[in-house]
Design an enzyme around this catalytic site. Sequence first.
Site, PDB file in Angstrom:
ATOM      1  CD  GLN A 176       8.906  -6.382   1.523  1.00  0.00           C
ATOM      2  OE1 GLN A 176       9.175  -5.841   2.509  1.00  0.00           O
ATOM      3  NE2 GLN A 176       9.660  -7.429   1.117  1.00  0.00           N
ATOM      4  CE1 TYR A 217      -9.918   1.208  -9.215  1.00  0.00           C
ATOM      5  CE2 TYR A 217     -10.043   1.163  -7.050  1.00  0.00           C
ATOM      6  CZ  TYR A 217      -9.505   0.733  -8.063  1.00  0.00           C
ATOM      7  OH  TYR A 217      -8.458  -0.197  -7.718  1.00  0.00           O
ATOM      8  CG  HIS A 224      -5.576   3.259  -6.844  1.00  0.00           C
ATOM      9  ND1 HIS A 224      -4.994   2.905  -5.854  1.00  0.00           N
ATOM     10  CD2 HIS A 224      -6.753   2.624  -7.303  1.00  0.00           C
ATOM     11  CE1 HIS A 224      -5.674   1.962  -5.221  1.00  0.00           C
ATOM     12  NE2 HIS A 224      -6.701   1.756  -6.102  1.00  0.00           N
ATOM     13  CD  GLU A 255      -9.349   3.887  -1.855  1.00  0.00           C
ATOM     14  OE1 GLU A 255     -10.480   4.404  -1.900  1.00  0.00           O
ATOM     15  OE2 GLU A 255      -8.588   3.868  -0.771  1.00  0.00           O
ATOM     16  NE  ARG A 265     -12.780   2.155   1.121  1.00  0.00           N
ATOM     17  CZ  ARG A 265     -11.928   1.409   0.829  1.00  0.00           C
ATOM     18  NH1 ARG A 265     -12.354   0.288   0.222  1.00  0.00           N
ATOM     19  NH2 ARG A 265     -10.609   1.529   0.746  1.00  0.00           N
TER      20      ARG A 265
END
Length: 682
Positions: free
Chosen positions: A343, A170, A256, A168, A218
């Site tokens: 949301q 990081y 991201h 992701e 991961r």
Amino acid sequence: MPEPRYPHIFKPLDLGFTTLPNRVLMGSMHTGLEDRVWNWPRLTAYFVERARGGVGLMVTGGIAPNRRGSLAPLASKLTNRWEVMRHRRMTDAVHEAGGRICMQILHAGRYAYHPFSVAPSPIKSPITPFKPRGLSDSGVEAQIRSFVRCARLAQKSGYDGIEVMGSEGYFINQFLVPRTNRRKDRWGGSFENRMRLPVEIVRRTREAVGENFIIIYRLSMIDMLADGNNWEEVVTLGQAIEQAGASIINTGIGWHETRVPTIATSVPRAAFTWVTRKMRESVSLPLVTSNRINMPHTAEAVLARGDADMVSMARPFLADPDWVNKAAANRPEEINTCIACNQACLDHVFQNKVASCLVNPRAGHETELLIRPAERKKRIAVVGAGPAGLAAATTAARRGHSVVLFDQADRIGGQFNMAMRVPGKEEFVETLRYFSRQIEITGVDLRLGTAVDANLLQKEKFDEIIIAAGVTPRDPGIPGQDHASVLSYIDVLLHRKPVGKRVAVIGAGGIGFDVSEFLVHSNVPDTPDPDHPQAEDFFRQWGVDMELNGRGGVEGRAPDFGQPAREVTLLQRKTSKLGAGLGKTTGWIHRTSLKNLDVKMLGGVNYERIDDDGLHIRIGEESRCLAVDNIVICAGQLPRRDLAEALKESGIDSHLIGGADVAAELDAKRAIDQGTRLAAAL
Ligand code: FAD
Ligand code: NAP
Ligand code: SF4
């Protein structure tokens, strides 16, 4: 026990020193509760409820191994023995509930939202305002020691294992690619050097924690950045991580800062499991696959095809903590399905609010939003079977009240019947399937095709009346708006009126964007099927190479959305960017998709009149006519209050919820939350 419908999901997974009861992992999600000490009892209740729901293994939200690695200034960390106590209380409670839990160690690197961040090289990320400090060699060593210390403390805290967050975008990911790693020492340059950090973290952690402790790594299997890792590098890393002593490899998809949707509702179900399958050819430890798996038949198919050994689902456990138990009992129709809207979960986290769920407002509020048996059974009328009325009626009935639910339409769902027709929002149909089943289970007396007035309610003697009558479209008062070319979003999405090739859409709120999306697609099916969108189409549109020939799975590829079905112009009066008010984590997807389908976006527009020539507008000093076949009005909504007012005049009290209460900035999150909370209190 019934014949299992999902044999692959419920096949135990033997890790040697421990056996997981099924193949479902609840993936790591930051809830915001981790970050405040006083919220840990809530966090514990949240995990306990999911442990009781039967999930095989859970992973916590990211916990930093040191201050510099934390996501935000006061974000959660595990760095000393004083912090062990509160983790221990949580792991004990989870174990008592029959669950298993691993702690995710997440070092944010340059994604940290504070000025003390560190990274392989001092390169600012495009999504944070702070430039990180580049680490020295001893600085890198110190970060590895922090990971190992954190893992040891997690072990002391009673966790069943840890997950090392290596994807992701990081900290660890930042070492793996030259984009963020410009080092010339043993931590940079060749891929062997760039992957040294994660391999050392896993190797030294294994040494420190011994054999009988789960280490999940991961792994970023597809960076979806043109200068990301190539497939050969990803496989090399996977093999090295296996050698270093990991127990399981989990699949990470994208960074991201990636500009390909990875978990939004428009991503087809299980779209990325082929990446995990490809890795399976090269490693032998168990692999977990991830992203947009939300129903048991999807998970079962993924496992049955051999794409992975386990499936990870995160948001589906916000939506329904009992997902696994319901699947085990062959009752998938009772699952409250995650519709991937982001949301109330991701959008909340990005606004520093506690994560919850649009379809399950109890998520993250387990200690406070209690659905208890009613002390006094009441007869309750609910008018309107949109999201607000459905939530209120089924919650009240579950508590033992006798509930009559009216709708003038011939089906439940209110505006969701339009939302689910928007391409990429097919999942919304699942919410209506869920509520349909809840109506049956809880014994709600559903009366469709019944337009309710004050007389009807007076005749039938109710203890409580809930008005969930929704909204009426706002009249924009444009001269000539009764011209034959003018349609409302309801005409287009619900009544399926024909629309010409050139269209102007008035109003660029959520509905204006959705209507535009509908109009640029051809052959939208009448009945949405969430299993229908094909991964191949999605990857072509967003420029992802399923052969993984280029770097990051996207190098050398361009988005290809094909030809739009219509020429659409989307308009608003404000001068701000169109779509600025759309979801924090999904707005960019809607804007990018419409841009790629040649939708023209005009702001600062004055609507002058509509006639046979089309829509006459003025922008600043310039007047022009948009020669269009149709004009679709999406100019917002007003509360539908006629019934509530008539009742008031007759001296009858009622409760207003959803759009009938406040239409401005209404969404289904508020409608369902309000309906649930009211019914929980009656
Ligand atoms: P409604 O859904 O409007 O339901 C009201 C119901 O009351 C209707 O079924 C109506 O028939 C019934 N009714 C009214 N008067 C009477 C009467 N007198 N007697 C009997 N029945 C009556 N929200 C999101 O959160 N996320 C999204 O992505 C999203 N996308 C959307 C896309 C589109 C195209 C549209 C149109 C809406 C979207 N929304 C979305 C908004 C969301 O659907 C609404 O916020 C939600 O439906 C409001 O719920 P409600 O129950 O208050 O009202
Ligand atoms: P909205 O978001 O309030 O947008 C209304 C649009 O109409 C705005 O672009 C507004 O812009 C314009 N407008 C307002 N008054 C007008 C007037 N008198 N004449 C002409 N234009 C006017 O409402 P919506 O699009 O109808 O959506 C309703 C609700 O559903 C929203 O609150 C939204 O949250 C929810 N929804 C959410 C999603 C989602 O993806 N989360 C999707 C769809 C709907 P100007 O005033 O600048 O012209
Ligand atoms: Fe899923 Fe939406 Fe709930 Fe998030 S808020 S868990 S995306 S349904």
